[in-house]
Design an enzyme around this catalytic site. Structure first.
Site, PDB file in Angstrom:
ATOM      1  N   GLU A 115       0.936  -1.371  -0.168  1.00 36.09           N
ATOM      2  CA  GLU A 115      -0.062  -0.060  -0.129  1.00 36.09           C
ATOM      3  C   GLU A 115       0.689   1.224   0.081  1.00 36.09           C
ATOM      4  O   GLU A 115       0.563   2.228  -0.554  1.00 36.09           O
ATOM      5  CB  GLU A 115      -0.842   0.114   1.279  1.00 36.09           C
ATOM      6  CG  GLU A 115      -2.025  -1.131   1.107  1.00 36.09           C
ATOM      7  CD  GLU A 115      -2.965  -1.089   2.308  1.00 36.09           C
ATOM      8  OE1 GLU A 115      -4.179  -1.292   2.099  1.00 36.09           O
ATOM      9  OE2 GLU A 115      -2.307  -1.375   3.401  1.00 36.09           O
ATOM     10  N   GLU A 135      -4.357  -9.334   4.389  1.00 32.28           N
ATOM     11  CA  GLU A 135      -5.154  -8.958   5.250  1.00 32.28           C
ATOM     12  C   GLU A 135      -6.251  -9.761   5.560  1.00 32.28           C
ATOM     13  O   GLU A 135      -6.522 -10.219   6.540  1.00 32.28           O
ATOM     14  CB  GLU A 135      -5.633  -7.443   5.043  1.00 32.28           C
ATOM     15  CG  GLU A 135      -4.627  -6.684   5.233  1.00 32.28           C
ATOM     16  CD  GLU A 135      -3.648  -6.130   4.066  1.00 32.28           C
ATOM     17  OE1 GLU A 135      -3.082  -5.134   4.044  1.00 32.28           O
ATOM     18  OE2 GLU A 135      -3.646  -7.043   3.025  1.00 32.28           O
TER      19      GLU A 135
END
Length: 261
Positions: A115, A135
């Site tokens: 990210e 995640e």
């Protein structure tokens, strides 16, 4: 005193920003996140700094979130780590960064590492790097911008292939889908990223920031919003000292030394 978990160093007009928690594979705890945000704030505020370069000390870029430290800190409003003067490095809240960022990754690059690359502008990877947006394997979702930027950067199917499965992938796949712009031999990623950062820093900083801002506005607000800024921004830049420097360099066939005014 405890050693900082983010190290910064000025290299000309480039701010080097290093993850410095190698004993934990540079997993991000609260201190690392808040210090990273502070470094981005320094990059934004200092007029002498034109480009940021994010890299990591040790064998890995980052193993992602240190959930043991951060889990208990996630409250009713989510997770907050940007203290006064800091800027969210993942650019999903708060002040928007106006200066470009280059990222050099190696070893393991998981979750928030990807990210951070997606929120930056150019990424270079060592050949043996392993990536993972994992995640969902921990029962949470990517909350640092991957759901927004990953599909834009690599296409919907490529992004969902890894966001929804949590599968890892290598540098060749990262290059194929467009997550990284260059893959280099192990150990060369920092030097190559620095060369790119220094090349950007050698250009007219007002023009670099204007181009970056216009491109970001097109993504955030659409083409029409960005188009409406093009001519006014051109008029402003043409009147700058840097534009005069650039023209003189063109006419005299010399290298321009821009001043950011």
């Amino acid at each position: 005193m405890t050693e900082p978990k983010i190290l910064t160093e000025r290299r000309g007009h480039v701010l080097l920003i290093a993850f410095n928690r190698p004993e934990k594979r540079n997993a991000a705890d609260y201190d690392l996140l808040s210090q990273l945000a502070a470094a981005y704030g320094e990059l934004e505020r200092n007029p002498e700094l034109r480009v940021g370069l994010v890299y990591a000390i040790g064998e890995h870029f980052t193993a992602g979130l240190d959930l043991a430290d951060l889990g208990p800190r996630i409250g009713a409003d989510g997770l907050s780590f940007t203290e006064q003067g800091g800027i969210d490095p993942w650019q999903v809240s708060g002040v928007q960064l106006t200066k470009p960022v280059v990222v050099a990754v190696h070893g393991t690059c998981l979750t928030l590492g990807i990210e951070l690359m997606l929120a930056a502008d150019i990424s270079v990877a060592a050949r043996s790097t392993t990536f993972g947006q994992i995640e969902v394997t921990r029962g949470i979702l990517p909350f640092g911008g991957a759901t927004l930027r990953f599909p834009r950067a690599v296409g919907w199917g490529n992004a969902m292939r890894y966001i929804l499965t949590g599968d890892t992938f290598d540098s060749a796949e990262a290059l194929r889908i467009g997550l990284v712009q260059e893959v280099v031999d192990d150990g060369e990623q920092f030097d190559r990223a620095l060369a790119i950062a220094e090349r950007i820093a050698a250009q007219a900083p007002l023009a670099v920031q204007a181009a970056l801002s216009n491109a970001k506005r097109a993504v955030r607000e659409g083409d029409a919003a960005a188009e409406s800024e093009l001519q006014p921004t051109l008029v402003r830049l043409v009147a700058s000292e840097d534009a005069a420097i650039g023209m003189r360099a063109f006419l005299t066939r010399t290298e321009a030394e821009f001043v950011g005014r």
